[in-house]
Write a protein that holds these residues in place. Structure first.
Motif, PDB file in Angstrom:
ATOM      1  N   MET A   1       0.826  -1.187   0.000  1.00 15.56           N
ATOM      2  CA  MET A   1       0.000   0.000   0.000  1.00 15.56           C
ATOM      3  C   MET A   1       0.875   1.257   0.000  1.00 15.56           C
ATOM      4  O   MET A   1       0.608   2.179  -0.757  1.00 15.56           O
ATOM      5  N   LEU A   2       1.919   1.263   0.839  1.00 12.03           N
ATOM      6  CA  LEU A   2       2.803   2.421   0.904  1.00 12.03           C
ATOM      7  C   LEU A   2       3.531   2.619  -0.424  1.00 12.03           C
ATOM      8  O   LEU A   2       3.613   3.740  -0.929  1.00 12.03           O
ATOM      9  N   SER A   3       4.039   1.535  -1.003  1.00  8.18           N
ATOM     10  CA  SER A   3       4.760   1.680  -2.270  1.00  8.18           C
ATOM     11  C   SER A   3       3.847   2.164  -3.382  1.00  8.18           C
ATOM     12  O   SER A   3       4.288   2.883  -4.280  1.00  8.18           O
ATOM     13  N   SER A   4       2.575   1.812  -3.340  1.00  8.11           N
ATOM     14  CA  SER A   4       1.620   2.304  -4.345  1.00  8.11           C
ATOM     15  C   SER A   4       1.465   3.819  -4.248  1.00  8.11           C
ATOM     16  O   SER A   4       1.453   4.525  -5.256  1.00  8.11           O
ATOM     17  N   LYS A   5       1.359   4.316  -3.026  1.00 11.92           N
ATOM     18  CA  LYS A   5       1.226   5.765  -2.812  1.00 11.92           C
ATOM     19  C   LYS A   5       2.497   6.494  -3.223  1.00 11.92           C
ATOM     20  O   LYS A   5       2.441   7.547  -3.851  1.00 11.92           O
ATOM     21  N   LEU A   6       3.654   5.927  -2.855  1.00 10.93           N
ATOM     22  CA  LEU A   6       4.926   6.551  -3.224  1.00 10.93           C
ATOM     23  C   LEU A   6       5.091   6.580  -4.741  1.00 10.93           C
ATOM     24  O   LEU A   6       5.484   7.590  -5.315  1.00 10.93           O
ATOM     25  N   SER A   7       4.797   5.457  -5.402  1.00 12.12           N
ATOM     26  CA  SER A   7       4.906   5.376  -6.863  1.00 12.12           C
ATOM     27  C   SER A   7       3.989   6.381  -7.542  1.00 12.12           C
ATOM     28  O   SER A   7       4.367   7.002  -8.537  1.00 12.12           O
ATOM     29  N   ALA A   8       2.795   6.540  -7.017  1.00  9.73           N
ATOM     30  CA  ALA A   8       1.838   7.494  -7.585  1.00  9.73           C
ATOM     31  C   ALA A   8       2.345   8.928  -7.493  1.00  9.73           C
ATOM     32  O   ALA A   8       1.928   9.791  -8.257  1.00  9.73           O
ATOM     33  N   ASN A   9       3.274   9.172  -6.554  1.00 11.20           N
ATOM     34  CA  ASN A   9       3.834  10.508  -6.386  1.00 11.20           C
ATOM     35  C   ASN A   9       5.244  10.627  -6.953  1.00 11.20           C
ATOM     36  O   ASN A   9       6.010  11.510  -6.569  1.00 11.20           O
ATOM     37  N   GLY A  10       5.604   9.709  -7.846  1.00 13.79           N
ATOM     38  CA  GLY A  10       6.872   9.828  -8.567  1.00 13.79           C
ATOM     39  C   GLY A  10       8.085   9.244  -7.876  1.00 13.79           C
ATOM     40  O   GLY A  10       9.210   9.487  -8.311  1.00 13.79           O
ATOM     41  N   VAL A  11       7.895   8.498  -6.811  1.00 14.36           N
ATOM     42  CA  VAL A  11       9.018   7.876  -6.104  1.00 14.36           C
ATOM     43  C   VAL A  11       9.201   6.469  -6.649  1.00 14.36           C
ATOM     44  O   VAL A  11       8.253   5.680  -6.700  1.00 14.36           O
ATOM     45  N   ARG A  12      10.425   6.149  -7.070  1.00 15.20           N
ATOM     46  CA  ARG A  12      10.705   4.820  -7.606  1.00 15.20           C
ATOM     47  C   ARG A  12      10.755   3.819  -6.469  1.00 15.20           C
ATOM     48  O   ARG A  12      11.484   4.003  -5.500  1.00 15.20           O
ATOM     49  N   CYS A  13       9.967   2.755  -6.575  1.00 19.90           N
ATOM     50  CA  CYS A  13       9.898   1.732  -5.532  1.00 19.90           C
ATOM     51  C   CYS A  13      10.212   0.369  -6.124  1.00 19.90           C
ATOM     52  O   CYS A  13       9.757   0.039  -7.219  1.00 19.90           O
ATOM     53  N   LEU A  14      10.976  -0.412  -5.393  1.00 17.26           N
ATOM     54  CA  LEU A  14      11.283  -1.779  -5.775  1.00 17.26           C
ATOM     55  C   LEU A  14      10.790  -2.698  -4.671  1.00 17.26           C
ATOM     56  O   LEU A  14      10.903  -2.369  -3.494  1.00 17.26           O
ATOM     57  N   LYS A  15      10.267  -3.862  -5.047  1.00 17.61           N
ATOM     58  CA  LYS A  15       9.765  -4.814  -4.063  1.00 17.61           C
ATOM     59  C   LYS A  15      10.606  -6.073  -4.103  1.00 17.61           C
ATOM     60  O   LYS A  15      10.832  -6.642  -5.169  1.00 17.61           O
ATOM     61  N   ALA A  16      11.058  -6.511  -2.943  1.00 18.77           N
ATOM     62  CA  ALA A  16      11.837  -7.742  -2.843  1.00 18.77           C
ATOM     63  C   ALA A  16      10.906  -8.884  -2.470  1.00 18.77           C
ATOM     64  O   ALA A  16      10.068  -8.748  -1.582  1.00 18.77           O
ATOM     65  N   ALA A  17      11.068 -10.011  -3.153  1.00 15.49           N
ATOM     66  CA  ALA A  17      10.235 -11.178  -2.859  1.00 15.49           C
ATOM     67  C   ALA A  17      10.595 -11.782  -1.504  1.00 15.49           C
ATOM     68  O   ALA A  17       9.724 -12.224  -0.761  1.00 15.49           O
ATOM     69  N   ASP A  18      11.881 -11.784  -1.179  1.00 15.73           N
ATOM     70  CA  ASP A  18      12.351 -12.348   0.095  1.00 15.73           C
ATOM     71  C   ASP A  18      13.178 -11.307   0.823  1.00 15.73           C
ATOM     72  O   ASP A  18      12.750 -10.178   0.970  1.00 15.73           O
ATOM     73  N   ASP A  19      14.374 -11.692   1.224  1.00 14.82           N
ATOM     74  CA  ASP A  19      15.291 -10.791   1.909  1.00 14.82           C
ATOM     75  C   ASP A  19      15.705  -9.670   0.950  1.00 14.82           C
ATOM     76  O   ASP A  19      16.125  -9.940  -0.177  1.00 14.82           O
ATOM     77  N   ALA A  20      15.599  -8.443   1.385  1.00 18.23           N
ATOM     78  CA  ALA A  20      15.844  -7.295   0.511  1.00 18.23           C
ATOM     79  C   ALA A  20      17.320  -6.929   0.386  1.00 18.23           C
ATOM     80  O   ALA A  20      17.665  -6.081  -0.434  1.00 18.23           O
ATOM     81  N   ASP A  21      18.212  -7.559   1.145  1.00 18.63           N
ATOM     82  CA  ASP A  21      19.621  -7.160   1.132  1.00 18.63           C
ATOM     83  C   ASP A  21      20.228  -7.168  -0.268  1.00 18.63           C
ATOM     84  O   ASP A  21      20.897  -6.214  -0.660  1.00 18.63           O
ATOM     85  N   ILE A  22      20.017  -8.227  -1.019  1.00 14.62           N
ATOM     86  CA  ILE A  22      20.621  -8.302  -2.358  1.00 14.62           C
ATOM     87  C   ILE A  22      20.016  -7.249  -3.287  1.00 14.62           C
ATOM     88  O   ILE A  22      20.735  -6.637  -4.074  1.00 14.62           O
TER      89      ILE A  22
END
Length: 72
Positions: A1-22
Motif C-alpha cells: 500500500m505504501l509503495s503504491s502511494k509513493l509510486s503514484a507521487n513519482g518515487v521509484r519503488c522496488l519490491k523484494a520477494a524475500d530478503d531485501a539485502d541483495i
C-alpha cells in the motif's frame, strides 16, 4: 500500500520477494554508476554484499549504520 502511494507521487519503488539485502546492494551498485550513493542499514550482510558487488571505478557507495550515536 505504501509503495503504491509513493509510486503514484513519482518515487521509484522496488519490491523484494524475500530478503531485501541483495536488492538493496544491486540497486546501490547500479546507481553508483551515475552518482555517489549512501546506504543506511543495520545488517552486516548488506555491508558484505556492497563490498562484493561494488565497482572501484564507479562513484563511492557509503554505508552508514542506522544506529544513532549516543550523545554525552
Amino acid at each position: 500500500m505504501l509503495s503504491s502511494k509513493l509510486s503514484a507521487n513519482g518515487v521509484r519503488c522496488l519490491k523484494a520477494a524475500d530478503d531485501a539485502d541483495i536488492l538493496v546492494a544491486q540497486t546501490a551498485v547500479s546507481f553508483s554508476k551515475e552518482q555517489k550513493i549512501a546506504v543506511i542499514g543495520k545488517d552486516t550482510d548488506l555491508l558484505v554484499l556492497l563490498c562484493h558487488h561494488a565497482n572501484p571505478n564507479q562513484y563511492p557507495i557509503i554505508f552508514k549504520s542506522d544506529k544513532q550515536v549516543e550523545k554525552k
